[in-house]
Design a protein around this motif. Structure first.
Motif, mmCIF file in Angstrom:
data_model
loop_
_atom_site.group_PDB
_atom_site.id
_atom_site.type_symbol
_atom_site.label_atom_id
_atom_site.label_comp_id
_atom_site.label_asym_id
_atom_site.label_seq_id
_atom_site.Cartn_x
_atom_site.Cartn_y
_atom_site.Cartn_z
ATOM 1 N N ALA A 18 22.906 41.182 33.622
ATOM 2 C CA ALA A 18 22.623 40.896 32.217
ATOM 3 C C ALA A 18 23.299 41.968 31.371
ATOM 4 C CB ALA A 18 21.121 40.900 31.969
ATOM 5 N N VAL A 19 23.886 41.554 30.239
ATOM 6 C CA VAL A 19 24.515 42.497 29.317
ATOM 7 C C VAL A 19 23.946 42.258 27.922
ATOM 8 C CG1 VAL A 19 26.653 42.760 30.630
ATOM 9 C CG2 VAL A 19 26.469 40.947 28.917
ATOM 10 N N ARG A 20 23.950 43.333 27.134
ATOM 11 C CA ARG A 20 23.493 43.256 25.747
ATOM 12 C C ARG A 20 24.671 43.594 24.842
ATOM 13 N NH1 ARG A 20 19.080 46.794 25.679
ATOM 14 N NH2 ARG A 20 20.543 48.485 25.228
ATOM 15 N N ILE A 21 24.906 42.742 23.832
ATOM 16 C CA ILE A 21 26.073 42.880 22.961
ATOM 17 C C ILE A 21 25.596 43.113 21.530
ATOM 18 C CG2 ILE A 21 28.232 41.820 22.218
ATOM 19 C CD1 ILE A 21 27.967 39.913 24.634
ATOM 20 N N SER A 22 26.102 44.169 20.900
ATOM 21 C CA SER A 22 25.737 44.470 19.514
ATOM 22 C C SER A 22 26.651 43.714 18.552
ATOM 23 C CB SER A 22 25.858 45.978 19.252
ATOM 24 O OG SER A 22 27.224 46.374 19.276
ATOM 25 N N ARG A 23 26.356 43.827 17.267
ATOM 26 C CA ARG A 23 27.183 43.160 16.244
ATOM 27 C C ARG A 23 28.624 43.660 16.259
ATOM 28 N NH1 ARG A 23 25.447 40.465 11.360
ATOM 29 N NH2 ARG A 23 23.235 39.938 11.446
ATOM 30 N N THR A 24 28.812 44.922 16.639
ATOM 31 C CA THR A 24 30.155 45.490 16.647
ATOM 32 C C THR A 24 30.932 45.161 17.915
ATOM 33 O OG1 THR A 24 29.312 47.565 17.575
ATOM 34 C CG2 THR A 24 29.404 47.385 15.174
ATOM 35 N N GLY A 25 30.284 44.498 18.886
ATOM 36 C CA GLY A 25 30.961 44.148 20.132
ATOM 37 C C GLY A 25 30.739 45.146 21.245
ATOM 38 N N ALA A 26 29.872 46.149 21.036
ATOM 39 C CA ALA A 26 29.579 47.116 22.098
ATOM 40 C C ALA A 26 28.699 46.446 23.158
ATOM 41 C CB ALA A 26 28.869 48.337 21.524
ATOM 42 N N VAL A 27 29.090 46.598 24.439
ATOM 43 C CA VAL A 27 28.403 45.920 25.543
ATOM 44 C C VAL A 27 27.663 46.949 26.393
ATOM 45 C CG1 VAL A 27 28.676 44.441 27.562
ATOM 46 C CG2 VAL A 27 30.148 44.109 25.573
ATOM 47 N N THR A 28 26.386 46.636 26.712
ATOM 48 C CA THR A 28 25.575 47.491 27.579
ATOM 49 C C THR A 28 25.175 46.699 28.817
ATOM 50 O OG1 THR A 28 24.689 48.656 25.649
ATOM 51 C CG2 THR A 28 23.477 48.885 27.721
ATOM 52 N N ASP A 29 25.457 47.258 30.011
ATOM 53 C CA ASP A 29 25.102 46.605 31.276
ATOM 54 C C ASP A 29 23.628 46.883 31.577
ATOM 55 O OD1 ASP A 29 24.840 45.679 33.867
ATOM 56 O OD2 ASP A 29 26.808 46.396 34.501
ATOM 57 N N LEU A 30 22.825 45.805 31.707
ATOM 58 C CA LEU A 30 21.392 45.935 31.964
ATOM 59 C C LEU A 30 21.030 45.744 33.432
ATOM 60 C CD1 LEU A 30 20.062 43.966 28.849
ATOM 61 C CD2 LEU A 30 20.427 46.429 29.077
ATOM 62 N N GLY A 31 22.007 45.486 34.263
ATOM 63 C CA GLY A 31 21.761 45.396 35.691
ATOM 64 C C GLY A 31 21.454 43.984 36.175
ATOM 65 N N VAL A 32 21.000 43.881 37.408
ATOM 66 C CA VAL A 32 20.735 42.610 38.078
ATOM 67 C C VAL A 32 19.540 41.893 37.443
ATOM 68 C CG1 VAL A 32 20.125 41.542 40.275
ATOM 69 C CG2 VAL A 32 21.694 43.481 40.233
ATOM 70 N N VAL A 33 19.661 40.576 37.330
ATOM 71 C CA VAL A 33 18.565 39.753 36.804
ATOM 72 C C VAL A 33 17.777 39.227 38.005
ATOM 73 C CG1 VAL A 33 17.943 37.793 35.347
ATOM 74 C CG2 VAL A 33 19.996 39.125 34.820
ATOM 75 N N GLY A 34 16.770 39.976 38.381
ATOM 76 C CA GLY A 34 15.971 39.582 39.541
ATOM 77 C C GLY A 34 14.688 38.879 39.142
ATOM 78 N N LYS A 35 13.842 38.624 40.128
ATOM 79 C CA LYS A 35 12.574 37.944 39.909
ATOM 80 C C LYS A 35 11.560 38.928 39.342
ATOM 81 C CE LYS A 35 9.244 34.983 42.304
ATOM 82 N NZ LYS A 35 8.856 34.384 43.608
ATOM 83 N N ALA A 36 10.653 38.411 38.487
ATOM 84 C CA ALA A 36 9.630 39.258 37.888
ATOM 85 C C ALA A 36 8.787 39.927 38.964
ATOM 86 C CB ALA A 36 8.737 38.419 36.974
ATOM 87 N N GLY A 37 8.462 41.181 38.742
ATOM 88 C CA GLY A 37 7.676 41.933 39.704
ATOM 89 C C GLY A 37 8.503 42.640 40.745
ATOM 90 N N THR A 38 9.826 42.448 40.721
ATOM 91 C CA THR A 38 10.711 43.107 41.686
ATOM 92 C C THR A 38 11.384 44.297 41.009
ATOM 93 O OG1 THR A 38 11.150 40.975 42.724
ATOM 94 C CG2 THR A 38 12.623 42.798 43.290
#
Length: 447
Positions: free
Chosen positions: A110-130
């Protein structure tokens, strides 16, 4: 010139002169214009992710709706898809299958993108509780949208709900999975948009059964249904879908040798209209509309300034404390050291009276000699009693002559300024009357 014309000319001349004088004095100031009503919003701006070939870095663009103007934002080192805009956070979430170096070994991040186009890597999208997932459940996702704190991501025939509440313990974790039915419609949906009015997701199904028709997806049940009367031109996958004011906007990734963005009225009042084109895309996605910044209100009218001059009256009261200071040191000094202050007091008094020196020889001036009444200080035994009786009496007469001219000089200047303004107004009034009388007299002469 006849009498009638002369009369009218005189009246017009007087009116012109009076208007000019009134305008010059500010009596004919125009009224402040009314504030125009804020225009109703009729468009928005969305973020588009474009990949011209598989595995290539994603180019982020801003697309203005409904005019279709595009602006290149930046190129990022990720291969991004399935984006969704979170208005409360003013950020875009997306699925990145890899970087310039290749695909991730643990699946999509998962990545998060700001209005200016800056991208932050949020890591693996796993199952809740993991706490430390080893594989991402949204790898290869193509459609995404955010509704509140839920990020809906379609991967094949499944709809995953990802928690995107930053304060949640399951942030960026899959909290629910829903099977989409029928699969024959769901498989052809490559992007969708959320409508808060009915809680449904809107997309375009390009499967053989969908035939580029607009469909709805119910995130709670997984049901996919065709919207009657809403269809886009047949072609490749519609990788970008957003809802704008009164219309659905969809981008066909590959139509001939270009990609095309269409505008389709949601009420079925007309066919799809082409508003923008671009290069052929291997994949694409969109998120929006971006929340527009509020327009700051205009500054308030500058009417208070005229009210400020009246409060300038207190200044005359302030100088009194300023004037006594020069005279105050003598009274303050005598109590502790009465003998020294008495000699300096006679020195300031002869300065304002330079003319009487020749009159000093005559013995008829005992009063001025009273100032050197310093003899009382010699009896040092009773210095405290003398300052209490003798000093206070001469002090008031000396203070009054020095303070009176300085204190009263300022208010006189202010009074004269006010009077001059009144005189000018009366002068203008008199001039207007004289001009009017002259005009009447001239009219009578021409009779």
């Amino acid at each position: 010139m006849t009498g009638g014309r002369a009369r009218w000319a005189a009246m017009l001349g007087v009116a012109a002169v009076v208007s000019a004088l009134l305008a010059a004095t500010g009596w004919l100031a125009p009224s402040s214009p009314k504030r125009p009503a804020a225009p109703a919003p009729n468009g928005c701006t969305i973020l588009q992710a474009e990949n011209e070939r598989s595995g290539a870095p994603t180019t982020l663009r801003l697309l203005s709706l409904p005019d279709g103007l595009t602006k290149r934002l930046t190129e990022v080192g990720y291969w991004i898809n399935a984006m969704g805009y979170a208005p409360a956070q003013d950020v875009v979430y997306g699925v990145a299958d890899g970087t310039r170096a290749g695909r991730y070994h643990d699946g999509a991040h998962a990545v998060r993108i700001s209005r200016t186009g800056a991208v932050t890597d949020l890591g693996v999208v796993g199952k809740a509780g993991t706490p430390h997932p080893v594989w991402s459940q949204v790898t290869g996702a193509t459609a995404g949208v955010v509704a509140g704190n839920h990020w809906y991501v379609r991967q094949n025939s499944d709809l995953y709900t990802v928690d995107v509440d930053p304060a949640s313990a399951d942030y960026v974790r899959v909290v629910h999975r829903t099977s989409l039915r029928p699969v024959s419609l769901a498989d052809g949906v490559d992007d969708f948009a959320y409508d808060p009015a009915d809680g449904l997701l809107y997309g375009v199904s390009t499967s053989s059964r969908g035939d580029s028709s607009v469909v709805t997806v119910d995130p709670s049940s997984g049901k996919v249904a065709v919207v009657p009367g809403l269809q886009l031109p047949s072609g490749g996958a519609y990788g970008s879908v957003v809802l704008g004011p009164g219309a659905i906007y969809a981008t066909a990734n590959h139509e001939g040798r270009r990609s095309v963005t269409y505008r389709l009225p949601r009420d079925g009042s007309g066919p799809a209209v082409e508003i923008s084109t671009g290069p052929v895309l291997a994949s694409g996605d969109a998120a929006g509309c971006y929340a527009e910044a509020a327009v700051p209100p205009p500054p308030p009218p500058t009417e208070p300034p005229p009210n400020t001059p009246p409060p300038t009256e207190p200044p005359p009261n302030t100088p009194p404390p300023n004037t006594p200071p020069p005279n105050s040191p003598p009274p303050n000094s005598p109590p502790p050291n009465s003998p020294p202050p008495n000699p300096p007091t006679p020195t300031p008094t002869p300065k304002p009276k330079p003319k009487p020196p020749p009159e000093q020889p005559p013995p008829s001036q005992p009063p001025p000699v009273e100032e050197p009444v310093a003899p009382p200080p010699p009896p040092t035994a009773s210095p405290r009693e003398e300052p209490t009786t003798a000093p206070p009496t001469p002090a008031p007469p000396t203070k009054k002559p020095h303070a009176v001219p300085t204190k009263k000089a300022e208010p006189v200047a202010q009074d004269t300024a006010v009077r001059t303004k009144e005189k000018r107004r009366w002068g203008l009034t008199t001039l207007i009357l004289v001009l009017g009388a002259g005009a009447v007299a001239a009219a009578r002469r021409h009779r």
